[in-house]
Design a protein around this motif. Structure first.
Motif, PDB file in Angstrom:
ATOM      1  N   THR A  73      26.040  42.980  13.377  1.00  0.00           N
ATOM      2  CA  THR A  73      25.307  42.757  12.114  1.00  0.00           C
ATOM      3  C   THR A  73      25.262  44.052  11.300  1.00  0.00           C
ATOM      4  OG1 THR A  73      23.971  40.999  13.076  1.00  0.00           O
ATOM      5  CG2 THR A  73      23.045  42.090  11.146  1.00  0.00           C
TER       6      THR A  73
ATOM      7  N   SER B 173      26.351  44.438  22.136  1.00  0.00           N
ATOM      8  CA  SER B 173      25.163  43.569  22.140  1.00  0.00           C
ATOM      9  C   SER B 173      25.460  42.169  21.630  1.00  0.00           C
ATOM     10  CB  SER B 173      23.975  44.133  21.340  1.00  0.00           C
ATOM     11  OG  SER B 173      23.683  45.444  21.715  1.00  0.00           O
TER      12      SER B 173
ATOM     13  N   MET C   6      24.873  44.338  29.487  1.00  0.00           N
ATOM     14  CA  MET C   6      23.712  43.456  29.622  1.00  0.00           C
ATOM     15  C   MET C   6      22.538  44.297  30.102  1.00  0.00           C
ATOM     16  SD  MET C   6      25.083  40.134  31.656  1.00  0.00           S
ATOM     17  CE  MET C   6      23.534  39.249  31.635  1.00  0.00           C
TER      18      MET C   6
ATOM     19  N   VAL D 106      25.430  47.303  16.390  1.00  0.00           N
ATOM     20  CA  VAL D 106      25.695  45.888  16.701  1.00  0.00           C
ATOM     21  C   VAL D 106      26.502  45.308  15.531  1.00  0.00           C
ATOM     22  CG1 VAL D 106      23.564  45.733  18.046  1.00  0.00           C
ATOM     23  CG2 VAL D 106      23.510  45.087  15.646  1.00  0.00           C
TER      24      VAL D 106
HETATM   25  C1  MCA Z   1      15.005  41.620  12.265  1.00  0.00           C
HETATM   26  N1  MCA Z   1      14.810  40.327  11.928  1.00  0.00           N
HETATM   27  C2  MCA Z   1      15.614  39.557  12.664  1.00  0.00           C
HETATM   28  C3  MCA Z   1      16.327  40.435  13.492  1.00  0.00           C
HETATM   29  N2  MCA Z   1      15.944  41.708  13.229  1.00  0.00           N
HETATM   30  N3  MCA Z   1      15.800  38.222  12.684  1.00  0.00           N
HETATM   31  C4  MCA Z   1      16.709  37.746  13.557  1.00  0.00           C
HETATM   32  N4  MCA Z   1      17.432  38.518  14.391  1.00  0.00           N
HETATM   33  C5  MCA Z   1      17.254  39.864  14.384  1.00  0.00           C
HETATM   34  N5  MCA Z   1      17.955  40.640  15.220  1.00  0.00           N
HETATM   35  C6  MCA Z   1      13.941  39.758  10.919  1.00  0.00           C
HETATM   36  C7  MCA Z   1      12.667  40.509  10.729  1.00  0.00           C
HETATM   37  O1  MCA Z   1      11.682  40.032  11.588  1.00  0.00           O
HETATM   38  C8  MCA Z   1      12.350  40.216   9.273  1.00  0.00           C
HETATM   39  O2  MCA Z   1      11.843  38.925   9.158  1.00  0.00           O
HETATM   40  C9  MCA Z   1      13.706  40.228   8.640  1.00  0.00           C
HETATM   41  O3  MCA Z   1      14.614  39.872   9.697  1.00  0.00           O
HETATM   42  C10 MCA Z   1      14.116  41.572   8.107  1.00  0.00           C
HETATM   43  O4  MCA Z   1      13.599  42.544   8.976  1.00  0.00           O
HETATM   44  P1  MCA Z   1      14.161  43.997   9.035  1.00  0.00           P
HETATM   45  O5  MCA Z   1      13.320  44.821   9.909  1.00  0.00           O
HETATM   46  O6  MCA Z   1      14.456  44.489   7.669  1.00  0.00           O
HETATM   47  O7  MCA Z   1      15.469  43.754   9.823  1.00  0.00           O
HETATM   48  P2  MCA Z   1      16.673  44.618   9.800  1.00  0.00           P
HETATM   49  O8  MCA Z   1      16.324  46.043   9.670  1.00  0.00           O
HETATM   50  O9  MCA Z   1      17.580  44.023   8.815  1.00  0.00           O
HETATM   51  O10 MCA Z   1      17.209  44.458  11.300  1.00  0.00           O
HETATM   52  C11 MCA Z   1      18.418  43.971  11.563  1.00  0.00           C
HETATM   53  C12 MCA Z   1      19.030  44.807  12.666  1.00  0.00           C
HETATM   54  C13 MCA Z   1      18.089  44.769  13.887  1.00  0.00           C
HETATM   55  C14 MCA Z   1      19.199  46.251  12.224  1.00  0.00           C
HETATM   56  C15 MCA Z   1      20.372  44.199  12.967  1.00  0.00           C
HETATM   57  O11 MCA Z   1      17.871  43.454  14.290  1.00  0.00           O
HETATM   58  C16 MCA Z   1      18.611  45.568  15.026  1.00  0.00           C
HETATM   59  O12 MCA Z   1      18.393  46.779  15.102  1.00  0.00           O
HETATM   60  N6  MCA Z   1      19.313  44.919  15.954  1.00  0.00           N
HETATM   61  C17 MCA Z   1      19.848  45.596  17.127  1.00  0.00           C
HETATM   62  C18 MCA Z   1      19.200  45.088  18.339  1.00  0.00           C
HETATM   63  C19 MCA Z   1      19.624  45.814  19.575  1.00  0.00           C
HETATM   64  O13 MCA Z   1      19.686  47.033  19.660  1.00  0.00           O
HETATM   65  N7  MCA Z   1      19.943  45.029  20.587  1.00  0.00           N
HETATM   66  C20 MCA Z   1      20.315  45.532  21.846  1.00  0.00           C
HETATM   67  C21 MCA Z   1      19.810  44.601  22.900  1.00  0.00           C
HETATM   68  P3  MCA Z   1      10.711  38.549   8.105  1.00  0.00           P
HETATM   69  O14 MCA Z   1      11.299  38.883   6.777  1.00  0.00           O
HETATM   70  O15 MCA Z   1      10.511  37.086   8.310  1.00  0.00           O
HETATM   71  O16 MCA Z   1       9.542  39.396   8.465  1.00  0.00           O
HETATM   72  S1  MCA Z   1      21.059  44.006  23.875  1.00  0.00           S
HETATM   73  C22 MCA Z   1      21.413  45.281  24.894  1.00  0.00           C
HETATM   74  O17 MCA Z   1      20.802  46.337  24.924  1.00  0.00           O
HETATM   75  C23 MCA Z   1      22.634  45.017  25.754  1.00  0.00           C
HETATM   76  C24 MCA Z   1      22.499  45.701  27.054  1.00  0.00           C
HETATM   77  C25 MCA Z   1      23.899  45.517  25.059  1.00  0.00           C
HETATM   78  O18 MCA Z   1      25.012  45.193  25.518  1.00  0.00           O
HETATM   79  O19 MCA Z   1      23.778  46.259  24.100  1.00  0.00           O
END
Ligand code: MCA
Length: 515
Positions: A263, A289, A314, A261
């Motif tokens: 990010t 995504s 989606m 993604v």
């Molecule tokens: C983690 N945190 C977040 C998110 N991820 N906050 C907001 N948005 C996020 N996406 C929070 C955690 O709860 C934690 O909060 C702090 O950020 C750090 O957590 P950590 O686990 O270290 O996060 P990270 O490893 O830095 O994760 C970021 C990331 C992850 C790698 C970008 O969010 C991720 O893997 N995103 C991909 C999602 C994905 O695959 N989406 C597809 C769905 P605190 O410190 O307060 O505890 S959409 C889909 O499938 C469609 C069909 C498509 O087209 O793809």
């Protein structure tokens, strides 16, 4: 041919080839034949528990071999897999289990106590199995040939032969109104989308994909993991994303495919020593995504010499469009429709089809489009036009030469780090707090997350809750990524001419531009 047929063929064609390796501790690796035998033993285990075709099997596990094996066993038995984010709090899990009528639940041992508070309220949930994938004496180690004698591989051993319309997986998506809805993804959806991606992206059995995404979503599960298994390729998996480990793993293992993604791509190019990593052996790097910001597209080119392939998908549709593997990867565009996917732009007022260059709602048709939401006939039919086009709620335009560009959304949705956050869901939780009179949740531009979940709150007279207290309150009821990162207080919220809260005005006032 279904995905299950192709998987069975690959089990036979590549018995000794590495299928999956989890690079984190505990390190787990399986060849295609080892994967098949673990899946068969899990099928045997589920059958001994009385598993029946159509049963829903919920998996709230970390990214592990256990998750993958149980998921594949479920769909090969003709069941419906229900992957769940391990970060969901108990309230949300109870809703998903109850709405889907799950009969089996596999969850983390460390969550046993949390689940015990509501399991008794779920009459259809008959089997709760708690696992610790980090324990060497774990579930898979227990599935020995001796303990599962009926799972022996015989030449004619079968698996479920699905109809196109049979549901394979339910993935819950939130919405602008009401409770989350279970999108039913069918065997037909999976087969058509995998076939389309296979040809568009030139998947090869020699491919090695580095997998850093969660596997409870379409992106990590179907596009990346199923993409590998469908091609007879290899997936190397990291449980959590870490930019340094990711770059090292890409280089050390000479990976050929990487999917992420925006990010994640941004964090990679922001690594101080990013230039030292030579990614020239990668043939396919995709982004999806969320909208790919121009500076990440160009930054990736500058840092790694690779032009990212942005694509659009989606949960309800799988993948719809992609920039080409060979040909122009156009900045700002999500590319052209995949084979078998029709895209049209419709006037948001009249519903009529618009010509190239005009902005309207993106609507889709094709074998990739889901069959509807679980037990929600009304919401399912509202998702389609009378002519059968799926309404995405995304706004965009097509160029003369067929490239799609997304420019915004009709629906109230925030995308943070590739995760969808529906403001009404967060507002509902905030409004339940005894000190809150009213709240509005908006997405503010954020360099790391794309959009930052921001809540604007009006407290009841005489109340003094702090933003820390409200964030803590949200954390106990919402998945962490939905919890507001910032809470601002106001005396009242601006209203528009229709008497609704003006989110646009709030965005103008409360999203201070980032320095
Ligand atoms: C983690 N945190 C977040 C998110 N991820 N906050 C907001 N948005 C996020 N996406 C929070 C955690 O709860 C934690 O909060 C702090 O950020 C750090 O957590 P950590 O686990 O270290 O996060 P990270 O490893 O830095 O994760 C970021 C990331 C992850 C790698 C970008 O969010 C991720 O893997 N995103 C991909 C999602 C994905 O695959 N989406 C597809 C769905 P605190 O410190 O307060 O505890 S959409 C889909 O499938 C469609 C069909 C498509 O087209 O793809």
């Amino acid at each position: 041919m279904s995905f299950l047929d192709t998987l069975a063929e690959n089990f036979r064609a590549y018995p000794d080839k590495l299928a999956l390796e989890l690079l984190d501790s505990p390190r787990q690796r399986v060849t295609y034949s080892e994967l098949e035998s673990l899946v068969r033993r899990s099928e045997y285990y589920l059958r001994t528990l009385g598993f029946q075709q159509g049963d829903r099997v919920a998996l709230q596990l970390t990214k592990s071999l256990e998750f993958i094996v149980l998921h594949l066993a479920t769909v090969r038995l003709g069941g419906i897999s229900l992957p769940l984010n391990p970060a969901y709090p108990p309230d949300e899990i109870e809703y998903f289990l109850s709405d889907s009528g799950a009969r089996f639940l596999f969850a983390l041992e460390l969550n046993r106590i949390k689940f015990q508070s509501f399991i008794h309220r779920l009459p259809s949930l008959e089997h709760c199995i708690f696992l610790d994938p980090d324990d060497p004496k774990n579930f898979l180690a227990m599935l020995t040939p001796e303990s599962t004698p009926g799972s022996a591989i015989t030449k004619n051993a079968g698996y479920f032969q699905p109809n196109q319309d049979d549901t394979a997986v339910i993935i819950y998506t939130s919405g602008t109104t009401g409770q989350p809805k279970g999108a039913q993804i069918t065997h037909g959806n999976l087969a058509s989308n995998l076939q389309a991606l296979h040809s568009a992206w030139g998947w090869q059995p020699e491919d090695v994909l580095l997998h850093v995404l969660p596997i409870f979503h379409v992106h990590g599960l179907f596009v990346a993991l199923y993409g590998v298994l469908y091609a007879g390729a290899t997936a190397l998996m990291l449980r959590d994303f870490d930019p340094k480990k990711t770059l090292q793993a890409l280089v050390e293992n000479r990976c050929s495919v990487f999917m992420a993604v925006p990010t994640i791509h941004r964090r990679l190019i922001n690594m101080p020593d990013a230039n030292n990593f030579d990614l020239s052996h990668l043939r396919l790097i995709t982004s999806g995504s969320d909208r790919l910001p121009d500076e990440v597209f160009t930054g990736f080119q500058k840092t790694f010499g690779y032009t990212l392939i942005e694509r659009y998908g989606m949960t309800e549709t799988g993948m719809n469009t992609t920039n080409p593997l060979h040909g122009e990867r156009r900045l700002g565009s999500v590319g052209k429709p995949l084979p078998g996917v029709e895209v049209r732009i419709a006037d948001t007022t009249t519903g009529g089809q618009l010509i190239a260059g005009s902005v309207g709602e993106v609507q889709l048709r094709g074998a990739n489009i889901f069959k509807g939401y679980w037990n929600q006939p009304q919401k399912s039919s509202q998702a389609f036009t009378p002519e059968g086009w799926f309404r995405t709620g995304d706004l965009g335009f097509l160029s003369e030469d067929g490239y799609l560009t997304l420019v915004g959304r009709e629906k109230d949705l925030i995308i943070s780090g590739g995760m969808n956050v529906y403001p009404p869901e967060v507002e509902r939780v905030l409004n339940e707090h005894p000190d809150v009179a009213v709240s509005a949740v908006i997405g503010c531009e954020d360099k790391d997350w794309g959009e930052r979940v921001t809540a604007i709150v009006v407290l009841k007279p005489g109340q003094h809750s702090t933003s820390e207290e409200l964030i803590r309150f949200c954390r106990s009821r919402l998945a962490p990524y939905k919890t507001p990162k910032v809470i601002r207080f106001r005396d009242s919220l601006p209203m528009n001419a229709m008497g609704k809260i003006s989110k646009q005005e709030l965005r103008n006032q409360d999203c201070a531009p980032e320095k």
